[in-house]
Design a protein around this motif. Structure first.
Motif, PDB file in Angstrom:
ATOM      1  N   SER A 269     -10.523 -34.942  36.498  1.00  0.00           N
ATOM      2  CA  SER A 269     -11.173 -35.011  35.197  1.00  0.00           C
ATOM      3  C   SER A 269     -10.146 -35.243  34.093  1.00  0.00           C
ATOM      4  N   ASN A 270     -10.578 -35.915  33.040  1.00  0.00           N
ATOM      5  CA  ASN A 270      -9.715 -36.140  31.883  1.00  0.00           C
ATOM      6  C   ASN A 270      -9.919 -35.079  30.797  1.00  0.00           C
ATOM      7  N   LEU A 271     -10.536 -33.947  31.148  1.00  0.00           N
ATOM      8  CA  LEU A 271     -10.739 -32.887  30.165  1.00  0.00           C
ATOM      9  C   LEU A 271      -9.402 -32.364  29.645  1.00  0.00           C
ATOM     10  N   THR A 272      -8.440 -32.169  30.543  1.00  0.00           N
ATOM     11  CA  THR A 272      -7.120 -31.678  30.119  1.00  0.00           C
ATOM     12  C   THR A 272      -6.526 -32.589  29.057  1.00  0.00           C
ATOM     13  N   ARG A 273      -6.653 -33.876  29.255  1.00  0.00           N
ATOM     14  CA  ARG A 273      -6.102 -34.848  28.292  1.00  0.00           C
ATOM     15  C   ARG A 273      -6.812 -34.726  26.949  1.00  0.00           C
ATOM     16  N   ALA A 274      -8.145 -34.536  26.961  1.00  0.00           N
ATOM     17  CA  ALA A 274      -8.884 -34.391  25.701  1.00  0.00           C
ATOM     18  C   ALA A 274      -8.387 -33.183  24.923  1.00  0.00           C
ATOM     19  N   ILE A 275      -8.153 -32.073  25.624  1.00  0.00           N
ATOM     20  CA  ILE A 275      -7.670 -30.862  24.955  1.00  0.00           C
ATOM     21  C   ILE A 275      -6.295 -31.100  24.350  1.00  0.00           C
ATOM     22  N   ARG A 276      -5.412 -31.692  25.120  1.00  0.00           N
ATOM     23  CA  ARG A 276      -4.051 -31.917  24.628  1.00  0.00           C
ATOM     24  C   ARG A 276      -4.035 -32.897  23.454  1.00  0.00           C
ATOM     25  N   LEU A 277      -4.857 -33.925  23.524  1.00  0.00           N
ATOM     26  CA  LEU A 277      -4.917 -34.886  22.424  1.00  0.00           C
ATOM     27  C   LEU A 277      -5.449 -34.237  21.151  1.00  0.00           C
ATOM     28  N   ALA A 278      -6.449 -33.356  21.289  1.00  0.00           N
ATOM     29  CA  ALA A 278      -6.988 -32.670  20.117  1.00  0.00           C
ATOM     30  C   ALA A 278      -5.947 -31.748  19.490  1.00  0.00           C
ATOM     31  N   LEU A 279      -5.202 -31.033  20.333  1.00  0.00           N
ATOM     32  CA  LEU A 279      -4.138 -30.165  19.822  1.00  0.00           C
ATOM     33  C   LEU A 279      -3.048 -30.989  19.133  1.00  0.00           C
ATOM     34  N   ASP A 280      -2.677 -32.116  19.730  1.00  0.00           N
ATOM     35  CA  ASP A 280      -1.679 -32.997  19.124  1.00  0.00           C
ATOM     36  C   ASP A 280      -2.177 -33.524  17.782  1.00  0.00           C
ATOM     37  N   ASP A 281      -3.458 -33.900  17.726  1.00  0.00           N
ATOM     38  CA  ASP A 281      -4.042 -34.417  16.493  1.00  0.00           C
ATOM     39  C   ASP A 281      -3.989 -33.370  15.388  1.00  0.00           C
ATOM     40  N   ALA A 282      -4.138 -32.101  15.773  1.00  0.00           N
ATOM     41  CA  ALA A 282      -4.102 -31.002  14.808  1.00  0.00           C
ATOM     42  C   ALA A 282      -2.688 -30.547  14.495  1.00  0.00           C
ATOM     43  N   GLY A 283      -1.703 -31.019  15.270  1.00  0.00           N
ATOM     44  CA  GLY A 283      -0.338 -30.536  15.099  1.00  0.00           C
ATOM     45  C   GLY A 283      -0.191 -29.084  15.505  1.00  0.00           C
ATOM     46  N   VAL A 284      -0.935 -28.698  16.550  1.00  0.00           N
ATOM     47  CA  VAL A 284      -0.981 -27.306  17.001  1.00  0.00           C
ATOM     48  C   VAL A 284      -0.427 -27.218  18.418  1.00  0.00           C
ATOM     49  N   GLN A 285       0.390 -26.206  18.677  1.00  0.00           N
ATOM     50  CA  GLN A 285       0.884 -25.936  20.015  1.00  0.00           C
ATOM     51  C   GLN A 285      -0.099 -25.018  20.756  1.00  0.00           C
ATOM     52  N   PRO A 286      -0.181 -25.117  22.080  1.00  0.00           N
ATOM     53  CA  PRO A 286      -1.088 -24.235  22.822  1.00  0.00           C
ATOM     54  C   PRO A 286      -0.897 -22.761  22.498  1.00  0.00           C
ATOM     55  N   ALA A 287       0.338 -22.350  22.257  1.00  0.00           N
ATOM     56  CA  ALA A 287       0.608 -20.935  21.971  1.00  0.00           C
ATOM     57  C   ALA A 287      -0.016 -20.478  20.663  1.00  0.00           C
ATOM     58  N   GLN A 288      -0.391 -21.422  19.801  1.00  0.00           N
ATOM     59  CA  GLN A 288      -0.984 -21.064  18.508  1.00  0.00           C
ATOM     60  C   GLN A 288      -2.497 -20.892  18.583  1.00  0.00           C
ATOM     61  N   VAL A 289      -3.115 -21.265  19.684  1.00  0.00           N
ATOM     62  CA  VAL A 289      -4.572 -21.160  19.820  1.00  0.00           C
ATOM     63  C   VAL A 289      -4.939 -19.720  20.146  1.00  0.00           C
ATOM     64  N   ASP A 290      -5.856 -19.163  19.365  1.00  0.00           N
ATOM     65  CA  ASP A 290      -6.227 -17.755  19.522  1.00  0.00           C
ATOM     66  C   ASP A 290      -7.453 -17.547  20.397  1.00  0.00           C
ATOM     67  N   VAL A 291      -8.298 -18.579  20.543  1.00  0.00           N
ATOM     68  CA  VAL A 291      -9.509 -18.436  21.343  1.00  0.00           C
ATOM     69  C   VAL A 291     -10.023 -19.820  21.721  1.00  0.00           C
ATOM     70  N   VAL A 292     -10.627 -19.900  22.891  1.00  0.00           N
ATOM     71  CA  VAL A 292     -11.268 -21.128  23.355  1.00  0.00           C
ATOM     72  C   VAL A 292     -12.761 -20.881  23.470  1.00  0.00           C
ATOM     73  N   PHE A 293     -13.525 -21.678  22.743  1.00  0.00           N
ATOM     74  CA  PHE A 293     -14.979 -21.690  22.915  1.00  0.00           C
ATOM     75  C   PHE A 293     -15.273 -22.757  23.963  1.00  0.00           C
ATOM     76  N   ALA A 294     -15.507 -22.298  25.188  1.00  0.00           N
ATOM     77  CA  ALA A 294     -15.583 -23.207  26.327  1.00  0.00           C
ATOM     78  C   ALA A 294     -16.955 -23.864  26.447  1.00  0.00           C
ATOM     79  N   ASP A 295     -16.987 -24.961  27.200  1.00  0.00           N
ATOM     80  CA  ASP A 295     -18.256 -25.617  27.494  1.00  0.00           C
ATOM     81  C   ASP A 295     -19.135 -24.717  28.357  1.00  0.00           C
ATOM     82  N   GLY A 296     -18.555 -24.113  29.401  1.00  0.00           N
ATOM     83  CA  GLY A 296     -19.260 -23.119  30.197  1.00  0.00           C
ATOM     84  C   GLY A 296     -20.562 -23.602  30.804  1.00  0.00           C
ATOM     85  N   ALA A 297     -20.482 -24.535  31.721  1.00  0.00           N
ATOM     86  CA  ALA A 297     -21.685 -25.151  32.282  1.00  0.00           C
ATOM     87  C   ALA A 297     -22.535 -24.194  33.108  1.00  0.00           C
TER      88      ALA A 297
END
Length: 399
Positions: A269-297
């Motif tokens: 899946s390209n989900l990992t890439r979508a997450i990384r691209l969104a973080l890059d677009d925001a100028g945010v490192q993974p360590a700065q994310v405080d919570v993930v609101f997941a899709d949760g199928a």
């Protein structure tokens, strides 16, 4: 400067508004119940997350009601709430400064089914002339823009769960291209018998009879999802417009979307890439994310894929993960925007909302599932949505 969210409006649960939705989320309340609008006893699945007590006549003019499907009525009311929250009446925008981008995955099923029934039983002369547009995916965008005189670049996206986040991303791009205010979000409602069969055709809807065990994202007992209706609308504005907004709920700091390889290709899946691209677009490192609101199928294979992507991005650090929409069901295009609103409230109040019902999380998922309200400093939230057919979308929300 990223666009500021200056207005929010929700239509979910009992349809009473944002703060009532937030209270229900923190209380872990579930709106999943047996279908109320018709006898669903013959269907394999009979539970849905329904909006109860919604009287459209209290919100919209009588001339507009016969022209619109239920989903458009919900979108109009949520849009009105978001615009009122943003206080645009005092903002002095020209109509060509303001636009609308919505997402809708199922269009006007109920309106069309009603008119088709008249066609088959009474003849074509009895079919409403409004059928020509009330069924259409773009009806929500069109009606909101007409009602509020918004003529800037607008549009509609159809991408199942991911569409709502992509609508917010498109609104963000339109602001960069010259618009000064955008209404963006998504709603869905497909609960008439025809629409309900379209849900069941996926083969992924939970057949559980007990609402408390029907939709269990990331749980060892997960056995499908529960459809829901509703969603949310947001108002986005430039941070440097020169007109101080009434509210500053937060910023849409980043967005990205990807598409999965064809099934059977053997590629991940390209989900990992979508997450990384969104973080890059925001100028945010993974360590700065405080919570993930997941899709949760709530489907083991899809939950496993998402958990693996989260673990790959965040490494050994177990970032808190939550799926509060498990209390209202999967809302198709409405899911992502509702999660964005909930994330903004999480940032505001310093609390991570719980995932109702899910309790037994397999060790293999390697995620920190939030099952009770958790006080925390929330500065950055990641929202994930995945649509049937391979759509992936991610949005980064900041203070």
């Amino acid at each position: 400067m990223p666009p500021i969210v200056t207005g929010i409006g929700t239509m979910v649960g009992d349809g009473t508004g944002v703060e009532e939705h937030w209270k229900a989320v923190l209380d872990g309340r579930s709106w999943i119940q047996p279908i109320q609008r018709y006898d669903a006893s013959r269907y394999s699945s009979r539970l849905a997350g329904q909006i109860s007590g919604f009287d459209v006549s209290k919100h919209l003019p009588s001339r507009l009601i016969p022209q619109t499907d239920r989903v458009t009525q919900l979108a109009l009311v949520a849009g009105d709430a978001a615009l009122a929250d943003a206080g645009i009446a005092d903002r002095g925008y020209d109509s060509f400064d303001m636009g609308v981008v919505t997402s809708n995955a199922s269009a006007g099923w109920e309106f069309t089914h009603h008119e088709f029934r008249k066609l088959w039983t009474q003849g074509p002369e009895k079919v409403s002339v409004y059928e020509s547009f009330a069924w259409f995916y773009a009806a929500n965008t069109g009606q909101i823009s007409i009602r509020n005189g918004m003529r800037a670049a607008s549009g509609v996206l159809v991408a199942d769960q991911a569409g709502g986040l992509d609508a917010i991303g498109q609104a963000r791009r339109n602001l960069r291209r010259g618009a000064k205010l955008m209404v963006a979000g998504g709603l869905d409602s497909a609960f008439d018998p025809w629409g309900w069969l379209s849900h069941l055709a996926s083969g992924e809807v939970s057949t559980a009879e007990d609402p408390s065990s029907a939709y269990l994202p990331f749980d060892a007992a997960a056995g499908g999802y529960v459809p829901g209706e509703g969603g949310a609308m947001l108002v986005l504005e430039h941070g440097d417009s020169g007109r101080p907004p009434a509210n500053r709920h937060g910023v849409v700091a980043g967005h990205a979307s990807t598409f999965d390889p064809p099934p059977g290709s053997g590629r991940p899946s390209n989900l990992t890439r979508a997450i990384r691209l969104a973080l890059d677009d925001a100028g945010v490192q993974p360590a700065q994310v405080d919570v993930v609101f997941a899709d949760g199928a709530g489907i083991p294979e899809r939950d496993r894929t998402e958990a693996a992507s989260i673990a790959e991005v965040f490494g050994p650090r177990k970032v808190p993960v939550t799926v509060p929409k498990a209390g209202v069901g999967r809302l198709l295009a409405g899911a992502g925007p509702l999660d964005v609103v909930t994330a903004l409230l999480s940032v505001r109040d310093g609390v991570i909302p719980p995932t109702p019902h899910s309790r037994t999380i397999p060790d293999e998922y390697a995620i920190d599932m939030v099952v009770e309200p958790r006080e925390a400093k929330v500065e950055v939230a990641l929202v994930i949505a995945r649509g049937r057919g391979g759509f992936n979308s991610a949005v980064v929300i900041g203070r």
